[in-house]
Design a protein around this motif. Structure first.
Motif, PDB file in Angstrom:
ATOM      1  N   ALA A  70       0.786  -1.237   0.000  1.00 49.45           N
ATOM      2  CA  ALA A  70       0.000   0.000   0.000  1.00 49.45           C
ATOM      3  C   ALA A  70       0.818   1.287   0.000  1.00 49.45           C
ATOM      4  O   ALA A  70       0.320   2.311  -0.458  1.00 49.45           O
ATOM      5  CB  ALA A  70      -0.959  -0.005   1.185  1.00 49.45           C
ATOM      6  N   GLU A  72       1.802   4.689   0.764  1.00 48.72           N
ATOM      7  CA  GLU A  72       1.056   5.747   1.449  1.00 48.72           C
ATOM      8  C   GLU A  72      -0.348   5.903   0.881  1.00 48.72           C
ATOM      9  O   GLU A  72      -1.043   6.853   1.178  1.00 48.72           O
ATOM     10  CB  GLU A  72       1.853   7.044   1.421  1.00 48.72           C
ATOM     11  CG  GLU A  72       3.139   6.893   2.229  1.00 48.72           C
ATOM     12  CD  GLU A  72       4.005   8.136   2.262  1.00 48.72           C
ATOM     13  OE1 GLU A  72       3.621   9.184   1.673  1.00 48.72           O
ATOM     14  OE2 GLU A  72       5.080   8.063   2.875  1.00 48.72           O
ATOM     15  N   GLY A  73      -0.775   4.948   0.028  1.00 50.34           N
ATOM     16  CA  GLY A  73      -2.179   4.827  -0.297  1.00 50.34           C
ATOM     17  C   GLY A  73      -2.710   5.380  -1.593  1.00 50.34           C
ATOM     18  O   GLY A  73      -3.921   5.534  -1.723  1.00 50.34           O
ATOM     19  N   ASP A  77      -6.513   4.885  -2.051  1.00 50.74           N
ATOM     20  CA  ASP A  77      -7.353   6.090  -2.092  1.00 50.74           C
ATOM     21  C   ASP A  77      -8.240   6.092  -3.335  1.00 50.74           C
ATOM     22  O   ASP A  77      -9.427   6.405  -3.257  1.00 50.74           O
ATOM     23  CB  ASP A  77      -6.484   7.352  -2.086  1.00 50.74           C
ATOM     24  CG  ASP A  77      -5.762   7.593  -0.764  1.00 50.74           C
ATOM     25  OD1 ASP A  77      -6.115   6.954   0.250  1.00 50.74           O
ATOM     26  OD2 ASP A  77      -4.827   8.424  -0.762  1.00 50.74           O
ATOM     27  N   ALA A  88      -5.503  -2.797   3.306  1.00 48.14           N
ATOM     28  CA  ALA A  88      -4.141  -2.427   2.926  1.00 48.14           C
ATOM     29  C   ALA A  88      -3.138  -3.298   3.666  1.00 48.14           C
ATOM     30  O   ALA A  88      -3.297  -3.560   4.858  1.00 48.14           O
ATOM     31  CB  ALA A  88      -3.887  -0.955   3.260  1.00 48.14           C
ATOM     32  N   GLU A  90       0.959  -3.273   4.362  1.00 47.32           N
ATOM     33  CA  GLU A  90       2.152  -2.439   4.244  1.00 47.32           C
ATOM     34  C   GLU A  90       3.112  -2.809   5.364  1.00 47.32           C
ATOM     35  O   GLU A  90       2.746  -2.777   6.531  1.00 47.32           O
ATOM     36  CB  GLU A  90       1.781  -0.955   4.337  1.00 47.32           C
ATOM     37  CG  GLU A  90       2.956  -0.011   4.311  1.00 47.32           C
ATOM     38  CD  GLU A  90       3.889  -0.220   3.125  1.00 47.32           C
ATOM     39  OE1 GLU A  90       5.103  -0.386   3.356  1.00 47.32           O
ATOM     40  OE2 GLU A  90       3.414  -0.236   1.976  1.00 47.32           O
ATOM     41  N   SER A  95       4.702   4.179   6.882  1.00 45.95           N
ATOM     42  CA  SER A  95       3.678   4.198   5.836  1.00 45.95           C
ATOM     43  C   SER A  95       2.391   3.540   6.320  1.00 45.95           C
ATOM     44  O   SER A  95       1.288   4.013   6.012  1.00 45.95           O
ATOM     45  CB  SER A  95       4.188   3.496   4.574  1.00 45.95           C
ATOM     46  OG  SER A  95       5.252   4.222   4.005  1.00 45.95           O
ATOM     47  N   MET A  99      -1.434   5.147   6.530  1.00 47.97           N
ATOM     48  CA  MET A  99      -2.654   4.485   6.053  1.00 47.97           C
ATOM     49  C   MET A  99      -3.709   4.406   7.159  1.00 47.97           C
ATOM     50  O   MET A  99      -4.893   4.644   6.915  1.00 47.97           O
ATOM     51  CB  MET A  99      -2.327   3.085   5.523  1.00 47.97           C
ATOM     52  CG  MET A  99      -1.449   3.082   4.287  1.00 47.97           C
ATOM     53  SD  MET A  99      -2.213   3.911   2.880  1.00 47.97           S
ATOM     54  CE  MET A  99      -3.571   2.797   2.537  1.00 47.97           C
ATOM     55  N   LYS A 102      -5.455   7.576   7.655  1.00 47.96           N
ATOM     56  CA  LYS A 102      -6.444   7.822   6.597  1.00 47.96           C
ATOM     57  C   LYS A 102      -7.705   6.989   6.809  1.00 47.96           C
ATOM     58  O   LYS A 102      -8.650   7.087   6.032  1.00 47.96           O
ATOM     59  CB  LYS A 102      -5.857   7.486   5.222  1.00 47.96           C
ATOM     60  CG  LYS A 102      -4.796   8.442   4.738  1.00 47.96           C
ATOM     61  CD  LYS A 102      -4.338   7.994   3.354  1.00 47.96           C
ATOM     62  CE  LYS A 102      -3.410   8.956   2.701  1.00 47.96           C
ATOM     63  NZ  LYS A 102      -3.096   8.542   1.307  1.00 47.96           N
ATOM     64  N   TYR A 104      -7.805   3.468   7.030  1.00 46.81           N
ATOM     65  CA  TYR A 104      -7.771   2.132   6.440  1.00 46.81           C
ATOM     66  C   TYR A 104      -7.513   1.059   7.482  1.00 46.81           C
ATOM     67  O   TYR A 104      -6.824   1.289   8.472  1.00 46.81           O
ATOM     68  CB  TYR A 104      -6.657   2.045   5.380  1.00 46.81           C
ATOM     69  CG  TYR A 104      -6.971   2.811   4.134  1.00 46.81           C
ATOM     70  CD1 TYR A 104      -7.843   2.296   3.174  1.00 46.81           C
ATOM     71  CD2 TYR A 104      -6.414   4.056   3.924  1.00 46.81           C
ATOM     72  CE1 TYR A 104      -8.134   3.012   2.034  1.00 46.81           C
ATOM     73  CE2 TYR A 104      -6.703   4.778   2.774  1.00 46.81           C
ATOM     74  CZ  TYR A 104      -7.568   4.252   1.843  1.00 46.81           C
ATOM     75  OH  TYR A 104      -7.868   4.961   0.716  1.00 46.81           O
ATOM     76  N   VAL A 106      -5.291  -1.868   8.177  1.00 44.27           N
ATOM     77  CA  VAL A 106      -3.944  -2.140   7.689  1.00 44.27           C
ATOM     78  C   VAL A 106      -3.375  -3.361   8.384  1.00 44.27           C
ATOM     79  O   VAL A 106      -3.444  -3.475   9.611  1.00 44.27           O
ATOM     80  CB  VAL A 106      -2.994  -0.934   7.948  1.00 44.27           C
ATOM     81  CG1 VAL A 106      -1.590  -1.228   7.442  1.00 44.27           C
ATOM     82  CG2 VAL A 106      -3.541   0.327   7.317  1.00 44.27           C
TER      83      VAL A 106
END
Length: 170
Positions: A70, A72-73, A77, A88, A90, A95, A99, A102, A104, A106
């Motif tokens: 992912a 930084e998306g 996005d 996501a 990652e 990072s 995410m 934002k 997500y 993760v």
């Protein structure tokens, strides 16, 4: 210092979270040229490319998709903007935190360490995996395992070597 991940500010340089500044400075003083983004294969997808890749996946409204590297998306996005439910993955902690910030879900691990038994199957995989040393091929091969029947895989890969052909599963 900027190539090594530093950002110039009025009073000096700042570095992202998770950066060991002392170790980085020792490398620079020793004449090394560290490049953390290159070292971890962090070549982020431009927004225009992310939008195009998501469009290639078709209608994502309400669909479950995975972005297995992912960053930084950018891809996540664009997919979320198209109505997808995005998971996501990652493995770089700073990072992964971006995410999470934002909103997500993760998984902070290397995608290759995951299995469908761990996280399930998806309607689409949209990815920009690392390329060096044929890592993209290893990732693409692994990505197929996560698709539901009829699922879609859209990924960036390195260009094939001269004389090499492409084989697409039928």
């Amino acid at each position: 210092v900027q190539a090594a991940g530093g950002t110039y500010a009025r009073n000096g340089f700042t570095f992202g979270p998770g950066c060991d500044v002392n170790a980085l400075l020792m490398q620079l003083r020793a004449g090394e040229q560290p490049n953390p983004k290159k070292d971890r294969q962090a070549f982020f997808t431009p927004q225009s490319v992310a939008t195009e890749m998501v469009a290639l996946a078709g209608d994502l409204s309400g669909r479950r998709i995975i972005d297995p590297s992912a960053g930084e998306g950018a891809l996540a996005d664009a997919a979320r903007g198209a109505g997808a439910q995005v998971l996501a993955i990652e493995n770089h902690a700073p990072s992964a935190q971006i995410m999470r910030d934002k909103g997500y879900e993760v998984i902070e691990r290397d995608f290759l360490s995951q299995s469908p038994a761990d996280i399930g199957l998806f309607d689409a995989v949209i990815a920009n995996p690392p390329f060096t040393g044929n890592q993209d091929i290893a990732h693409v091969t692994h990505m197929w395992r996560f698709l539901r029947p009829g699922g879609v895989l859209v990924t960036a890969t390195a260009p094939p070597a001269a004389g090499a052909g492409c084989l697409w599963p039928g």
